[in-house]
Motif scaffolding. Sequence first.
Motif, PDB file in Angstrom:
ATOM      1  N   PHE A 108     -34.641  28.320 -93.920  1.00  0.00           N
ATOM      2  CA  PHE A 108     -34.171  29.647 -93.528  1.00  0.00           C
ATOM      3  C   PHE A 108     -34.113  30.571 -94.744  1.00  0.00           C
ATOM      4  CE2 PHE A 108     -30.656  32.650 -92.912  1.00  0.00           C
ATOM      5  CZ  PHE A 108     -31.145  33.340 -91.809  1.00  0.00           C
ATOM      6  N   ASN A 109     -34.722  31.735 -94.609  1.00  0.00           N
ATOM      7  CA  ASN A 109     -34.746  32.747 -95.661  1.00  0.00           C
ATOM      8  C   ASN A 109     -34.191  34.048 -95.088  1.00  0.00           C
ATOM      9  OD1 ASN A 109     -35.245  34.539 -97.724  1.00  0.00           O
ATOM     10  ND2 ASN A 109     -37.410  34.042 -97.943  1.00  0.00           N
ATOM     11  N   ASN A 112     -34.153  36.922 -96.130  1.00  0.00           N
ATOM     12  CA  ASN A 112     -35.007  38.089 -96.356  1.00  0.00           C
ATOM     13  C   ASN A 112     -36.146  38.184 -95.351  1.00  0.00           C
ATOM     14  OD1 ASN A 112     -33.533  38.866 -98.685  1.00  0.00           O
ATOM     15  ND2 ASN A 112     -34.673  37.373 -99.919  1.00  0.00           N
ATOM     16  N   LEU A 113     -36.504  37.033 -94.731  1.00  0.00           N
ATOM     17  CA  LEU A 113     -37.620  37.013 -93.785  1.00  0.00           C
ATOM     18  C   LEU A 113     -37.201  36.656 -92.370  1.00  0.00           C
ATOM     19  CD1 LEU A 113     -40.253  35.080 -95.968  1.00  0.00           C
ATOM     20  CD2 LEU A 113     -40.119  37.547 -95.597  1.00  0.00           C
ATOM     21  N   HIS A 114     -36.075  35.974 -92.237  1.00  0.00           N
ATOM     22  CA  HIS A 114     -35.678  35.445 -90.928  1.00  0.00           C
ATOM     23  C   HIS A 114     -34.342  36.028 -90.486  1.00  0.00           C
ATOM     24  CE1 HIS A 114     -37.877  31.741 -92.751  1.00  0.00           C
ATOM     25  NE2 HIS A 114     -38.752  32.637 -92.291  1.00  0.00           N
ATOM     26  N   GLU A 115     -34.193  36.060 -89.189  1.00  0.00           N
ATOM     27  CA  GLU A 115     -32.931  36.474 -88.574  1.00  0.00           C
ATOM     28  C   GLU A 115     -32.475  35.346 -87.650  1.00  0.00           C
ATOM     29  OE1 GLU A 115     -31.147  39.812 -85.449  1.00  0.00           O
ATOM     30  OE2 GLU A 115     -33.149  40.057 -86.306  1.00  0.00           O
ATOM     31  N   ALA A 116     -31.383  34.669 -88.046  1.00  0.00           N
ATOM     32  CA  ALA A 116     -30.894  33.516 -87.281  1.00  0.00           C
ATOM     33  C   ALA A 116     -30.138  34.011 -86.044  1.00  0.00           C
ATOM     34  CB  ALA A 116     -29.996  32.650 -88.151  1.00  0.00           C
ATOM     35  N   THR A 117     -30.622  33.603 -84.881  1.00  0.00           N
ATOM     36  CA  THR A 117     -29.962  33.981 -83.632  1.00  0.00           C
ATOM     37  C   THR A 117     -28.977  32.913 -83.147  1.00  0.00           C
ATOM     38  OG1 THR A 117     -31.825  33.066 -82.394  1.00  0.00           O
ATOM     39  CG2 THR A 117     -31.882  35.424 -82.906  1.00  0.00           C
ATOM     40  N   GLY A 126     -33.253  14.355 -86.949  1.00  0.00           N
ATOM     41  CA  GLY A 126     -34.441  14.229 -87.781  1.00  0.00           C
ATOM     42  C   GLY A 126     -34.831  15.491 -88.520  1.00  0.00           C
ATOM     43  N   LYS A 127     -34.000  16.523 -88.450  1.00  0.00           N
ATOM     44  CA  LYS A 127     -34.280  17.783 -89.144  1.00  0.00           C
ATOM     45  C   LYS A 127     -33.222  18.031 -90.221  1.00  0.00           C
ATOM     46  CE  LYS A 127     -37.847  19.537 -86.775  1.00  0.00           C
ATOM     47  NZ  LYS A 127     -39.110  20.012 -87.364  1.00  0.00           N
ATOM     48  N   GLU A 128     -33.629  18.624 -91.285  1.00  0.00           N
ATOM     49  CA  GLU A 128     -32.728  18.941 -92.390  1.00  0.00           C
ATOM     50  C   GLU A 128     -31.943  20.214 -92.082  1.00  0.00           C
ATOM     51  OE1 GLU A 128     -33.048  19.937 -97.203  1.00  0.00           O
ATOM     52  OE2 GLU A 128     -34.838  19.506 -95.997  1.00  0.00           O
ATOM     53  N   ASP A 129     -30.731  20.260 -92.547  1.00  0.00           N
ATOM     54  CA  ASP A 129     -29.919  21.459 -92.351  1.00  0.00           C
ATOM     55  C   ASP A 129     -30.589  22.664 -92.998  1.00  0.00           C
ATOM     56  OD1 ASP A 129     -28.135  19.943 -91.040  1.00  0.00           O
ATOM     57  OD2 ASP A 129     -26.494  20.098 -92.497  1.00  0.00           O
ATOM     58  N   GLY A 130     -30.575  23.779 -92.274  1.00  0.00           N
ATOM     59  CA  GLY A 130     -31.179  24.999 -92.779  1.00  0.00           C
ATOM     60  C   GLY A 130     -32.636  25.155 -92.425  1.00  0.00           C
ATOM     61  N   LYS A 131     -33.199  24.181 -91.724  1.00  0.00           N
ATOM     62  CA  LYS A 131     -34.597  24.275 -91.302  1.00  0.00           C
ATOM     63  C   LYS A 131     -34.716  25.132 -90.044  1.00  0.00           C
ATOM     64  CE  LYS A 131     -37.410  21.528 -93.811  1.00  0.00           C
ATOM     65  NZ  LYS A 131     -38.767  21.852 -94.254  1.00  0.00           N
ATOM     66  N   VAL A 132     -35.827  25.848 -89.957  1.00  0.00           N
ATOM     67  CA  VAL A 132     -36.140  26.629 -88.754  1.00  0.00           C
ATOM     68  C   VAL A 132     -36.911  25.709 -87.800  1.00  0.00           C
ATOM     69  CG1 VAL A 132     -37.383  28.604 -87.839  1.00  0.00           C
ATOM     70  CG2 VAL A 132     -36.195  28.798 -90.036  1.00  0.00           C
ATOM     71  N   ALA A 158     -38.342  37.661 -88.433  1.00  0.00           N
ATOM     72  CA  ALA A 158     -38.534  36.734 -87.305  1.00  0.00           C
ATOM     73  C   ALA A 158     -37.188  36.255 -86.809  1.00  0.00           C
ATOM     74  CB  ALA A 158     -39.392  35.550 -87.766  1.00  0.00           C
ATOM     75  N   LYS A 159     -37.028  36.227 -85.504  1.00  0.00           N
ATOM     76  CA  LYS A 159     -35.791  35.726 -84.879  1.00  0.00           C
ATOM     77  C   LYS A 159     -35.964  34.232 -84.625  1.00  0.00           C
ATOM     78  CE  LYS A 159     -34.604  40.128 -82.731  1.00  0.00           C
ATOM     79  NZ  LYS A 159     -34.294  40.843 -81.452  1.00  0.00           N
ATOM     80  N   VAL A 160     -35.086  33.432 -85.246  1.00  0.00           N
ATOM     81  CA  VAL A 160     -35.297  31.996 -85.254  1.00  0.00           C
ATOM     82  C   VAL A 160     -33.992  31.261 -84.928  1.00  0.00           C
ATOM     83  CG1 VAL A 160     -37.147  32.127 -86.952  1.00  0.00           C
ATOM     84  CG2 VAL A 160     -34.784  31.863 -87.730  1.00  0.00           C
ATOM     85  N   GLY A 161     -34.170  29.960 -84.566  1.00  0.00           N
ATOM     86  CA  GLY A 161     -33.050  29.033 -84.428  1.00  0.00           C
ATOM     87  C   GLY A 161     -33.033  28.106 -85.626  1.00  0.00           C
ATOM     88  N   VAL A 162     -31.848  27.830 -86.175  1.00  0.00           N
ATOM     89  CA  VAL A 162     -31.703  27.082 -87.430  1.00  0.00           C
ATOM     90  C   VAL A 162     -30.945  25.794 -87.152  1.00  0.00           C
ATOM     91  CG1 VAL A 162     -30.861  27.188 -89.811  1.00  0.00           C
ATOM     92  CG2 VAL A 162     -31.634  29.260 -88.674  1.00  0.00           C
TER      93      VAL A 162
END
Length: 252
Positions: A205-206, A208-213, A220-226, A244-248
């Motif tokens: 998650f960045n 500056n580029l992403h918007e966490a919704t 199996g996923k690391e914390d902070g991954k989109v 970009a609107k993303v889930g984290v």
Amino acid sequence: MIRRTLLRHGQAAKQRPVYHQSRPASITHNLSRRTPSASLPPWISPRYYSAAPEAASSSSETTNIDQAPSEAPSVEDPIKKELESKTREIIDLKDRYLRSVADFRNLQDRTKRDIQSARDFAIQKFAGDLIESVDNLDRALSTVPASKLAPQSSDPDTPPEDQSYNKDLANLYDGLKMTESILMATLKKHGLERFDPSEGEGEMFNPNLHEATFQTKVEGKEDGKVFMTQQKGFTLNGRVLRAAKVGVVKNS
């Protein structure tokens, strides 16, 4: 003239032989015994001359000699002052010239940056309105299931009604996909690019580029991954036009 005459007479008198009390004791005794002191000839009597006029004259000459050179700098003072004034003026003019050159170069650089920025982002408003149409085209393509795009059975004897395959729909999908590809290639030439942070293994998650919704646990996923993209993002010549609107992922 009178002073010089007096000095000349005084120096001549000093050179004459003068007899005074410092003569030998024998001569003094004989003279005092023969004749009384009051009857001595005039040339035997002591004479004294004052050296004050000579000292005054020498001091006045010394003063004149000392004062004579001091008159020379007074003649050179205006020239020296003018030279110093011109030197200061030259230094001031040189400083102003250097500052003017530096200001002009800064103006040139700033003008170049402004021109380049105007060229790069002249279509920013147009691109902002256009990405909505690109989103609608992407949604239309994503609504078609993959099962409708290719025949499920490889047996040519299977009747078409038994197959969940629509040839016309597949052709329409291919046409829309080609249109989207050409459109995105054209937009990329002008600096407008689309990005999907969930592609592949997913980006970190960045802000500056992403918007966490939203945030959720994902095994199996690391914390902070989109892990999911709700709306793709766009950049215009490196500047974020829309995040970009993303889930984290948040497992902790």
